[in-house]
Design a protein around this motif. Structure first.
Motif, mmCIF file in Angstrom:
data_model
loop_
_atom_site.group_PDB
_atom_site.id
_atom_site.type_symbol
_atom_site.label_atom_id
_atom_site.label_comp_id
_atom_site.label_asym_id
_atom_site.label_seq_id
_atom_site.Cartn_x
_atom_site.Cartn_y
_atom_site.Cartn_z
ATOM 1 N N LYS A 13 0.826 -1.209 0.000
ATOM 2 C CA LYS A 13 0.000 0.000 0.000
ATOM 3 C C LYS A 13 0.859 1.257 0.000
ATOM 4 C CE LYS A 13 -4.216 -1.723 2.076
ATOM 5 N NZ LYS A 13 -5.255 -1.493 3.074
ATOM 6 N N LYS A 27 0.798 6.550 -6.908
ATOM 7 C CA LYS A 27 -0.344 7.438 -7.134
ATOM 8 C C LYS A 27 0.084 8.906 -7.043
ATOM 9 C CE LYS A 27 -5.013 8.320 -5.477
ATOM 10 N NZ LYS A 27 -6.048 7.948 -4.510
ATOM 11 N N LYS A 36 -4.666 2.180 -14.320
ATOM 12 C CA LYS A 36 -6.043 2.047 -14.805
ATOM 13 C C LYS A 36 -6.995 1.799 -13.637
ATOM 14 C CE LYS A 36 -5.253 0.580 -19.520
ATOM 15 N NZ LYS A 36 -5.380 -0.491 -20.511
ATOM 16 N N LYS A 37 -6.557 0.978 -12.670
ATOM 17 C CA LYS A 37 -7.376 0.728 -11.483
ATOM 18 C C LYS A 37 -7.595 2.008 -10.687
ATOM 19 C CE LYS A 37 -6.628 -4.062 -10.125
ATOM 20 N NZ LYS A 37 -6.040 -4.934 -9.120
ATOM 21 N N LEU A 38 -6.550 2.832 -10.616
ATOM 22 C CA LEU A 38 -6.623 4.092 -9.875
ATOM 23 C C LEU A 38 -7.252 5.209 -10.697
ATOM 24 C CD1 LEU A 38 -3.062 4.032 -8.273
ATOM 25 C CD2 LEU A 38 -5.231 3.584 -7.114
ATOM 26 N N GLN A 39 -7.585 4.936 -11.951
ATOM 27 C CA GLN A 39 -8.178 5.898 -12.876
ATOM 28 C C GLN A 39 -7.288 7.124 -13.069
ATOM 29 O OE1 GLN A 39 -12.057 6.562 -11.237
ATOM 30 N NE2 GLN A 39 -12.866 4.683 -12.087
ATOM 31 N N LEU A 55 2.054 1.726 -3.512
ATOM 32 C CA LEU A 55 0.928 2.128 -4.331
ATOM 33 C C LEU A 55 0.607 3.611 -4.129
ATOM 34 C CD1 LEU A 55 -1.003 0.894 -6.372
ATOM 35 C CD2 LEU A 55 -2.570 0.420 -4.504
ATOM 36 N N SER A 99 0.936 0.137 -15.732
ATOM 37 C CA SER A 99 -0.209 0.555 -16.533
ATOM 38 C C SER A 99 -1.517 0.024 -15.950
ATOM 39 C CB SER A 99 -0.038 0.070 -17.964
ATOM 40 O OG SER A 99 -1.118 0.469 -18.750
ATOM 41 N N LYS A 100 -1.535 -1.243 -15.566
ATOM 42 C CA LYS A 100 -2.742 -1.843 -14.995
ATOM 43 C C LYS A 100 -3.112 -1.191 -13.665
ATOM 44 C CE LYS A 100 -2.301 -6.304 -17.242
ATOM 45 N NZ LYS A 100 -2.095 -7.747 -17.086
ATOM 46 N N LEU A 101 -2.107 -0.894 -12.837
ATOM 47 C CA LEU A 101 -2.372 -0.245 -11.558
ATOM 48 C C LEU A 101 -2.943 1.156 -11.756
ATOM 49 C CD1 LEU A 101 0.793 -1.309 -9.543
ATOM 50 C CD2 LEU A 101 -1.554 -2.042 -9.128
#
Length: 59
Positions: free
Chosen positions: A3, A10, A40-43, A6, A36-38
């Motif tokens: 976390k 962010k 996209k999850k975080l918009q 992450l 890239s996937k992370l």
């Protein structure tokens, strides 16, 4: 990815530090695809490399 990592990811992309996926992948020691996937999850949208148009003869 923890976390804490992450949240760092962010913050790096939210505040427009002009960090690319490649730079983030090296910094966090994971692949660009995972970054890239992370995101996209975080918009969050990432910075993309721009193609420079071809110059004319006068340029």
């Amino acid at each position: 990815m923890t976390k804490v990592q992450l949240n760092k990811l962010k913050k790096a992309f939210d505040y427009k530090d002009n960090i690319s996926l490649r730079q983030a992948a090296k910094k966090f020691d994971i692949s660009q695809q995972i970054i890239s996937k992370l995101l996209k999850k975080l918009q969050i949208t990432s910075r993309k490399k721009m193609k420079i148009p071809d110059g004319t003869e006068t340029q």
